[in-house]
Motif scaffolding. Structure first.
Motif, PDB file in Angstrom:
ATOM      1  N   LYS A  98      39.099  -5.988 -19.298  1.00 24.58           N
ATOM      2  CA  LYS A  98      38.294  -6.728 -18.326  1.00 24.58           C
ATOM      3  C   LYS A  98      38.173  -5.879 -17.067  1.00 24.58           C
ATOM      4  O   LYS A  98      39.031  -5.917 -16.191  1.00 24.58           O
ATOM      5  CB  LYS A  98      38.940  -8.084 -18.001  1.00 24.58           C
ATOM      6  CG  LYS A  98      38.129  -8.911 -17.007  1.00 24.58           C
ATOM      7  CD  LYS A  98      38.853 -10.188 -16.598  1.00 24.58           C
ATOM      8  CE  LYS A  98      38.038 -10.942 -15.540  1.00 24.58           C
ATOM      9  NZ  LYS A  98      38.721 -12.153 -15.070  1.00 24.58           N
ATOM     10  N   THR A 161      23.246 -12.061  -3.475  1.00 33.11           N
ATOM     11  CA  THR A 161      24.172 -12.407  -4.557  1.00 33.11           C
ATOM     12  C   THR A 161      25.305 -13.272  -4.012  1.00 33.11           C
ATOM     13  O   THR A 161      25.541 -13.329  -2.801  1.00 33.11           O
ATOM     14  CB  THR A 161      24.765 -11.143  -5.204  1.00 33.11           C
ATOM     15  OG1 THR A 161      25.375 -10.330  -4.190  1.00 33.11           O
ATOM     16  CG2 THR A 161      23.689 -10.336  -5.923  1.00 33.11           C
ATOM     17  N   LYS A 162      26.039 -13.929  -4.907  1.00 33.32           N
ATOM     18  CA  LYS A 162      27.138 -14.811  -4.507  1.00 33.32           C
ATOM     19  C   LYS A 162      28.336 -14.035  -3.991  1.00 33.32           C
ATOM     20  O   LYS A 162      29.084 -14.509  -3.139  1.00 33.32           O
ATOM     21  CB  LYS A 162      27.578 -15.672  -5.703  1.00 33.32           C
ATOM     22  CG  LYS A 162      26.565 -16.711  -6.140  1.00 33.32           C
ATOM     23  CD  LYS A 162      27.041 -17.435  -7.397  1.00 33.32           C
ATOM     24  CE  LYS A 162      28.282 -18.277  -7.119  1.00 33.32           C
ATOM     25  NZ  LYS A 162      28.687 -19.061  -8.321  1.00 33.32           N
ATOM     26  N   ASN A 167      26.918 -11.384  -8.922  1.00 30.22           N
ATOM     27  CA  ASN A 167      27.073 -12.830  -9.075  1.00 30.22           C
ATOM     28  C   ASN A 167      28.358 -13.234  -9.780  1.00 30.22           C
ATOM     29  O   ASN A 167      28.534 -14.400 -10.148  1.00 30.22           O
ATOM     30  CB  ASN A 167      25.850 -13.410  -9.790  1.00 30.22           C
ATOM     31  CG  ASN A 167      24.647 -13.462  -8.850  1.00 30.22           C
ATOM     32  OD1 ASN A 167      24.766 -13.857  -7.691  1.00 30.22           O
ATOM     33  ND2 ASN A 167      23.495 -13.021  -9.330  1.00 30.22           N
ATOM     34  N   ILE A 168      29.260 -12.278  -9.993  1.00 27.38           N
ATOM     35  CA  ILE A 168      30.607 -12.575 -10.458  1.00 27.38           C
ATOM     36  C   ILE A 168      31.597 -11.859  -9.531  1.00 27.38           C
ATOM     37  O   ILE A 168      31.243 -10.890  -8.856  1.00 27.38           O
ATOM     38  CB  ILE A 168      30.836 -12.132 -11.926  1.00 27.38           C
ATOM     39  CG1 ILE A 168      30.622 -10.620 -12.074  1.00 27.38           C
ATOM     40  CG2 ILE A 168      29.934 -12.914 -12.875  1.00 27.38           C
ATOM     41  CD1 ILE A 168      31.055 -10.088 -13.437  1.00 27.38           C
ATOM     42  N   VAL A 169      32.820 -12.340  -9.517  1.00 30.59           N
ATOM     43  CA  VAL A 169      33.858 -11.711  -8.684  1.00 30.59           C
ATOM     44  C   VAL A 169      34.208 -10.342  -9.270  1.00 30.59           C
ATOM     45  O   VAL A 169      34.460 -10.212 -10.467  1.00 30.59           O
ATOM     46  CB  VAL A 169      35.121 -12.590  -8.627  1.00 30.59           C
ATOM     47  CG1 VAL A 169      36.195 -11.931  -7.778  1.00 30.59           C
ATOM     48  CG2 VAL A 169      34.793 -13.974  -8.082  1.00 30.59           C
ATOM     49  N   THR A 170      34.215  -9.328  -8.414  1.00 29.12           N
ATOM     50  CA  THR A 170      34.591  -7.978  -8.849  1.00 29.12           C
ATOM     51  C   THR A 170      35.670  -7.431  -7.918  1.00 29.12           C
ATOM     52  O   THR A 170      36.177  -8.135  -7.040  1.00 29.12           O
ATOM     53  CB  THR A 170      33.373  -7.038  -8.889  1.00 29.12           C
ATOM     54  OG1 THR A 170      32.781  -6.988  -7.572  1.00 29.12           O
ATOM     55  CG2 THR A 170      32.329  -7.503  -9.899  1.00 29.12           C
ATOM     56  N   ASP A 173      35.569  -7.859  -4.020  1.00 26.72           N
ATOM     57  CA  ASP A 173      35.836  -9.211  -3.513  1.00 26.72           C
ATOM     58  C   ASP A 173      37.334  -9.466  -3.399  1.00 26.72           C
ATOM     59  O   ASP A 173      37.795 -10.058  -2.420  1.00 26.72           O
ATOM     60  CB  ASP A 173      35.194 -10.246  -4.445  1.00 26.72           C
ATOM     61  CG  ASP A 173      33.689 -10.100  -4.522  1.00 26.72           C
ATOM     62  OD1 ASP A 173      33.019 -10.356  -3.504  1.00 26.72           O
ATOM     63  OD2 ASP A 173      33.189  -9.686  -5.587  1.00 26.72           O
ATOM     64  N   ASN A 204      32.620 -19.711  -2.404  1.00 22.20           N
ATOM     65  CA  ASN A 204      32.484 -19.238  -3.788  1.00 22.20           C
ATOM     66  C   ASN A 204      33.804 -18.659  -4.297  1.00 22.20           C
ATOM     67  O   ASN A 204      34.198 -18.886  -5.445  1.00 22.20           O
ATOM     68  CB  ASN A 204      31.378 -18.191  -3.890  1.00 22.20           C
ATOM     69  CG  ASN A 204      30.007 -18.749  -3.573  1.00 22.20           C
ATOM     70  OD1 ASN A 204      29.764 -19.954  -3.662  1.00 22.20           O
ATOM     71  ND2 ASN A 204      29.082 -17.871  -3.190  1.00 22.20           N
ATOM     72  N   ASP A 208      37.136 -19.524  -7.608  1.00 18.66           N
ATOM     73  CA  ASP A 208      37.658 -18.594  -8.606  1.00 18.66           C
ATOM     74  C   ASP A 208      39.056 -19.035  -9.026  1.00 18.66           C
ATOM     75  O   ASP A 208      39.935 -19.223  -8.170  1.00 18.66           O
ATOM     76  CB  ASP A 208      37.702 -17.174  -8.010  1.00 18.66           C
ATOM     77  CG  ASP A 208      38.278 -16.159  -8.981  1.00 18.66           C
ATOM     78  OD1 ASP A 208      37.771 -16.063 -10.109  1.00 18.66           O
ATOM     79  OD2 ASP A 208      39.260 -15.482  -8.615  1.00 18.66           O
TER      80      ASP A 208
END
Length: 239
Positions: A98, A161-162, A167-170, A173, A204, A208
């Motif tokens: 991941k 983007t969020k 648009n996903i946590v990377t 963040d 946002n 998570d």
């Protein structure tokens, strides 16, 4: 050996890292160490934590990292990795199922450039409460922090983007989050007034599951940071 309570001068050194495991030397309230714990949890890695008293460090810990900082990662071969960005990138490569960093080289470089820029913001989170504890007028420092946060806000506006990486946590963040988790503790939440997208990013991030599972509440952070700025950090607060 895992230690929730911090180990100080005179405490025995832990034994070797068990085969197939990984160990992090940490401190429960350290935002830099939190970066590494977030990455470990995001990747679902089982790990041991040894918390260190950073005001009274054991000699055996200073042998592992003469700088005396956390996080320090140790694997079952006795190899040691220090500094949170290096630790997190190592983990991202070691547990590659991941990936948190983008696979595209340019996008990864962009995240590293943003991290470099954010590293210049970090000192301002401390300058405000430090100044207030000394009875200083911190208005100018707060204004400078506000301007820096507005620049971060503009990045989100431009990206649409969020999160900072999409648009996903990377990875970026997780690198930035720990200081925003502590906004109330630092007493600088008002500096976000001109940064609505950054405020939405915080909301946002709070959704998570990794953040939810690892964060402390604002009251706990405030209590620890008060002890820290008083010069008597309570590393074992609430244990």
């Amino acid at each position: 050996m895992a230690s929730e309570r911090c180990l100080a001068q005179g405490c025995s050194a832990p034994g070797p890292v068990p085969k197939g495991k990984i160990r992090i030397y940490s401190m429960r309230f350290c935002p830099f160490a939190q970066r590494a714990r977030l990455v470990l949890n995001a990747k679902g890695v089982r790990y041991d934590v040894i918390n260190i008293n950073l005001k009274n460090k054991p000699n055996w810990f200073l042998e592992k990292n003469p700088l005396g900082t956390v996080p320090v990662l140790e694997n079952d071969c006795g190899q040691l990795i220090c500094e949170s960005p290096i630790v997190c990138e190592y983990l991202d490569e070691l547990y590659s199922e991941k990936k948190l960093y983008p696979t595209d080289p340019f996008e990864k470089a962009q995240q590293k450039m943003l991290l470099e820029e954010f590293s210049k913001v970090v000192p301002f989170f401390y300058k405000v409460p430090t100044g207030k504890s000394k009875g200083e007028n911190t208005a100018a420092v707060e204004q400078e922090l506000k301007e820096k946060l507005e620049k971060l806000n503009k990045i989100l506006v431009d990206k649409k983007t969020k999160f900072f990486g999409g648009n996903i946590v990377t990875m970026i963040d997780y690198f930035i989050w720990p200081w925003f988790e502590r906004l109330d503790g630092y007493g600088v939440r008002q500096c976000l007034d001109g940064a609505p997208q950054l405020q939405q990013w915080m909301q946002n991030m709070l959704e998570d599951p990794i953040i939810k599972a690892t964060m402390f509440d604002g009251k706990t952070h405030k209590a620890f940071l008060q002890s820290y700025f008083d010069g008597k950090p309570d590393y074992d607060l609430a244990l």
